[in-house]
Design an enzyme around this catalytic site. Structure first.
Site: not given
Ligand code: PEP
Length: 276
Positions: A9, A11, A95, A97, A183, A189, A229
């Site tokens: 992803n 983003k 997601h 976000e 998630e 992040g 992460s």
């Molecule tokens: C994500 O955006 O779905 C995500 C898991 O980001 P990160 O790996 O940066 O935590």
């Protein structure tokens, strides 16, 4: 046996040129045994050129979102027909976000201001999932609790609500297209990965919930990913868990070398399991 899935992803990162640089490097240098399915989700502007660059490879294209209508007066939105047209087979839906509740401070915001730009609800997520499957696009449906919800001890309740809200009314044939990504919002992040055994516990709980709604056979065939992460250093422990079928990767997917390491590790761990 569920085929493992690793999803990048990106983003709101990468211009067209940067996206193509990534694809060239990843495509030419990363080698895995194809146990693992790999999906790249670039920003909308890069979908078409990336689709062209992926032709003839075993890498699949996905989008980061869609709107549930096929066309119409919806300024700024992208429809499932448009995603199909450029070759998307997957789409990330719900997601955190986009859901309008995000658990980490954002330095650009005033104190107390919520990081809530898109305000998606369980209802809009639901419409998007049904729209994607109607067009044979595979949703990667994200669920997960905030830090506050975890501290309040309502993680299980929140995830059950999100699953119910997103999947109500779906049939077994539609569910065959769906993957779930667990998630935890506090892990996205932040560099704070969820402990592998805790991620396994929640992914198992998700599978049990799916079994209640759609039957054990359907639930056992659905791929459940962990996201938050992920790095090349922590993926092995996560991918070794029986109910974690791969990862949704944000930050570590921006670099072709680190993303390749993650893919290779998932492929090796899951391939070993398939052979045993
Ligand atoms: C994500 O955006 O779905 C995500 C898991 O980001 P990160 O790996 O940066 O935590």
């Amino acid at each position: 046996m569920r085929r493992p899935l690793v999803v990048a992803n990106w983003k709101m990162h990468k211009t067209v040129g940067e996206s193509l640089d990534f694809v060239r490097s990843f495509r030419d240098e990363c080698r895995w045994n194809d146990f693992c399915q790999v999906v790249l989700c670039p920003p909308f502007t890069s979908l078409y050129p990336v689709a062209q660059a992926l032709q003839g490879t075993n890498i699949t294209l996905g989008a980061q979102d869609l709107f549930w209508k096929d066309q119409g007066a919806y300024t700024g939105e992208i429809s499932p027909l448009m995603l199909k047209d450029v070759g998307c087979q997957f789409v990330i839906i719900g997601h955190s976000e986009r859901r309008g509740r995000f658990g980490k401070p954002d330095p650009e915001l005033q104190e107390g201001e919520l990081r809530s730009f898109f305000s998606e609800s369980d209802q809009s997520v639901h419409k998007k999932i049904l729209s994607a499957v109607r067009h044979q696009i595979r949703p990667i449906f994200c669920v997960g609790e905030t830090l506050q919800e975890r501290e309040e001890g309502i993680t299980e309740e929140v995830i059950a609500r999100q699953l119910g809200g997103g999947l109500t009314g779906a049939g077994a044939d539609q569910m065959a297209l769906v993957s779930i990504a667990y998630e935890p919002v506090w892990a996205i992040g932040t560099g704070k990965v969820c402990d592998a055994s805790e991620a396994q516990r929640i992914c198992r709980l998700i599978r049990d919930r799916l079994a209640e709604g759609f039957g054990r056979q359907v639930a056992e065939s659905i791929r459940i990913l962990y996201g938050g992460s992920i790095t090349p250093e922590n993926i092995e422990g996560l991918a070794s868990q029986p109910d974690i079928d791969g990862g949704l990767v944000g930050g570590a997917s921006l670099n072709p070398d680190s993303f390749c390491k993650i893919v290779e590790i998932v492929d090796r761990v899951r391939g070993r399991r398939a052979e045993s």
